[in-house]
Design a protein around this motif. Sequence first.
Motif, mmCIF file in Angstrom:
data_model
loop_
_atom_site.group_PDB
_atom_site.id
_atom_site.type_symbol
_atom_site.label_atom_id
_atom_site.label_comp_id
_atom_site.label_asym_id
_atom_site.label_seq_id
_atom_site.Cartn_x
_atom_site.Cartn_y
_atom_site.Cartn_z
ATOM 1 N N THR A 190 0.837 -1.200 0.000
ATOM 2 C CA THR A 190 0.000 0.000 0.000
ATOM 3 C C THR A 190 0.872 1.251 0.000
ATOM 4 N N THR A 191 1.943 1.243 0.793
ATOM 5 C CA THR A 191 2.801 2.436 0.824
ATOM 6 C C THR A 191 3.517 2.627 -0.519
ATOM 7 N N ILE A 192 3.862 1.538 -1.183
ATOM 8 C CA ILE A 192 4.498 1.684 -2.508
ATOM 9 C C ILE A 192 3.503 2.304 -3.489
ATOM 10 N N PHE A 193 2.261 1.836 -3.414
ATOM 11 C CA PHE A 193 1.228 2.378 -4.316
ATOM 12 C C PHE A 193 1.038 3.882 -4.069
ATOM 13 N N GLU A 194 1.068 4.269 -2.800
ATOM 14 C CA GLU A 194 0.953 5.701 -2.469
ATOM 15 C C GLU A 194 2.175 6.479 -2.971
ATOM 16 N N PHE A 195 3.338 5.874 -2.807
ATOM 17 C CA PHE A 195 4.574 6.494 -3.288
ATOM 18 C C PHE A 195 4.487 6.712 -4.799
ATOM 19 N N GLN A 196 4.123 5.662 -5.532
ATOM 20 C CA GLN A 196 4.022 5.765 -6.999
ATOM 21 C C GLN A 196 3.051 6.883 -7.397
ATOM 22 N N THR A 197 1.944 6.970 -6.652
ATOM 23 C CA THR A 197 0.934 7.983 -6.972
ATOM 24 C C THR A 197 1.495 9.386 -6.754
ATOM 25 N N MET A 198 2.162 9.595 -5.616
ATOM 26 C CA MET A 198 2.682 10.932 -5.315
ATOM 27 C C MET A 198 3.797 11.332 -6.282
#
Lengths: 424, 491
Positions: free
Chosen positions: A96-104
């Motif tokens: 989940t944190t990677i997905f948030e990172f990719q989004t930001m």
Amino acid sequence: MLATLGLDSLDGLYAHLPAEVKLNRPLNIAPGKSEFDIVDYFRRQADRNAVGFASFLGAGAYSHFRPVLCDVVASRGEFLTSYTPYQAEMAQGTLTTIFEFQTMICQLTGMDVANASMYDGSTAAPEAAMMAVRVTGRHKVLAAKTVHPEYRAVLNTYFKYQGLPVTEFGYDGATGCIDLADLESKLDKDTAAVLIQSPNFFGCVEDWKKAAELAHKHGALLVYLFSEAVSLGILEPPRDADIVAGEMQSFAHPPSYGGPYAGIIATKEKFMRQLPGRLAGETKDSNGNRAFCLTLSTREQHIRREKATSNICTNQALIALMATVFMSVYGKQGLRELAEQNIAKTQYLAKGLKRRFSGSVFNEFVASAGAQTPQAINDALLGKKIVGGLDLARFYPELSGCMLLCATEMVKREHIDAVHEAFR
Amino acid sequence: MPGKTRQHISQNEPLLFEISSPGKRGYQLPDLDVPQVDPAEALGAANARQEIEHFPEVSELEIIRHFTRLSTWNYAIDLGMFPLGSCTMKYNPRVNEQVARTEGLLWAHPYQPASVSQGAMEIMSQLESALAEITGMDAVTLEPAAGAHGELTGVLLIRALLEHRGKARKKIIIPDSAHGTNPATAAMVGYSVTNLKSNAEGTIDLAELARLVDDETAALMVTNPNTVGIFEKDIVKATEIMHSKGALVYMDGANMNALVGLARPGDFGIDVMHLNLHKTFSTPHGGGGPGSGAVAVKKHLEPFLPVPRLKRVKDMFEFDYDRPLSIGKVRAFYGNYGVLIRALAYIMAHGGPGLRVATLDALLNANYIRKGLENHYDMPFTSPSMHECVFSHDRQEAKGVRTGDIAKRLIDYGFHPYTVSFPMIVHGAIMIEPTETEGKQELDLFIQAMIDIANEIDTSPKLVLDAPHCTRTPRVDEVGAARKPVLRWKP
């Protein structure tokens, strides 16, 4: 346990090794030390370095304040001591944190997709260039001389043994920005990519719109590199670039003598399948709830072996996690204000000095040492517990007598005044 | 509920973007002590961005809850055994985290003058010496950022040396049991890959190797112990075959945890190898990095090592960039420095004798698991195991259950799965590496869990096929994720 194995000593466990390979003596390494001794050793070594100094060094490694939460989160054993999240059912936290990172990263760069991170900015640059080679089917790469010299050095190492030529193009001696005419003269039908960095190594903001126009006119891709992520908070995102690659160190990781950092590569949706590195994607679990997993792994080495997009098999997950926390702490408004403080400090510093180039700058710039030498200025500053700027003669002989200075939110006015004093 | 697990509350948590609302903030900036500047003026109006669209706005408490809740959805070494074969998931001592955060190291800038960096350089020098002693090699570079990056560096070194001798040659021989990074790396350096088929024992087939090697062969890339956990007993002969043809031998050091203090690659003919400091030397994996892939070489490869080289002049360290034969740089600055600190702290805590004992304990644990499971799972290669043991799912597949299913069921018992379906030379591989840091109690629980699963497959295979049942998230649709990739949140 030995009895279960029918052995009477631990040495029996490797009795089958051929005699000629066995080490028949103890390792020449001192016996184990206590926790106290270890902490003491590293403190003593650390104290031989510049402790408690103000610093005006940037050049690819920036000193920014680290919100406390970055370490609090990254120190949680569930993040710190977990593995690459192959087993999605027990790694939803990391995924989940990677997905948030990719989004930001997409939001900051204006790109459609971003990977889970690369080793650092210097290795993201050649990976981005190799990606452009795959996308275009062409083999030549043009790199601006204003790209970080160490990034160019790594690019050369990666490319020379693959028989892929790297040609450099120059900069305008007055502005410190890329020489567009020189770029245009070197573009041809074999050019896969044009690599520029903004802010560039001299701190100047490059005209990526014109660079993209020229690259696209010749069917090449524009690769936009950055080494100072905080600039993304205030600079117009490079929407015309085809690939954005850079260094996330500024977001929550201290200079740490050069590493570990985290690089990124972001791109347009149409080039997604040529991205190197890990990608987290959204999907559903068997109950129909949102879940995440690593995806598009058919690009990767453990499936494709010698036909993979890269040999890379990790990202820098923990550093990327710190960056994710950093971005959430500062958020939409804070990142902008942080960038504005950097601009204010840098403008205040520049006002007292003779700037070598006229291009617009973010938080670093080239100053002329005037009648003095950079070495003399830095020596004087060191005596006041200030680490000065980078002597540019090392990377640009034509700029001898000039130094690269960076002012982040961490330097105080009194330090800047001391620099002004040293230049006088 | 089987094994170590019990049900407990796991809270739902939206994405940061879904918690976000305008005006919330978690930051404080210091008062500005210099005049404010209009960004549009400093950067040029066209260069200044208006806003970062949809970037999150959240409070400090929301941030800490968000990430803490997410963390509880992870499994980690701190929660239990992580028996991933070839990954060496051992305990990560916390003192290493603390020393890496010592102020004078954490804030050291890579370009600060050598006169105020001697402590940082001393640490690198100590680590280089220790790694050279452990591997039996002559020189070490700490610059590569990860194992695969170390491989790239190593193969570049081979190419540079061969070019210097007059001919780069064309191919690299790689056993079929190798990690996928090996062939991918060879390709990145412009070499074609020749596959070396393993023999019936799962090891190098000397006759086949001798047949394949010719004067266009640059190198053999070998993993020792190999990925089946077996020491290549003919390694000395294999290196002699390569050297007699003017080729070199690269060793993938992924399995070095089996050898430290017992045998040294430099003593059995290896020319160049990488070490995974995040495996053998216990620096935390962090959910997939950062690692470090230090590369150790014999004398003849030293001139080609990446710049800079650390050197001592009188009593001072300095960086030497004047290395005309060097391959150049493989990464900016000097490597993943913070990882290097942790690795040296680990080596200091163990000391020479302690490192050897750790290796023996790793061997003991792997063989104890092998003994406990050998009557329940098939073992295709029966040579003595080193630090890991590899079974196949042959017996279970007859009931329709495969290695990936067994792995998912293991989660219900409170363990991270072993390495699934690798190495490829084992049909349905079950690759188990316990490491030395697990105690007998945890090993016994693991063995019992694997035996219980084997029994479940006999009596109620569906229970295993539908696993995991105890996790917050049941089985995830990976096929769907790849078919229609969604790689970012959108409003």
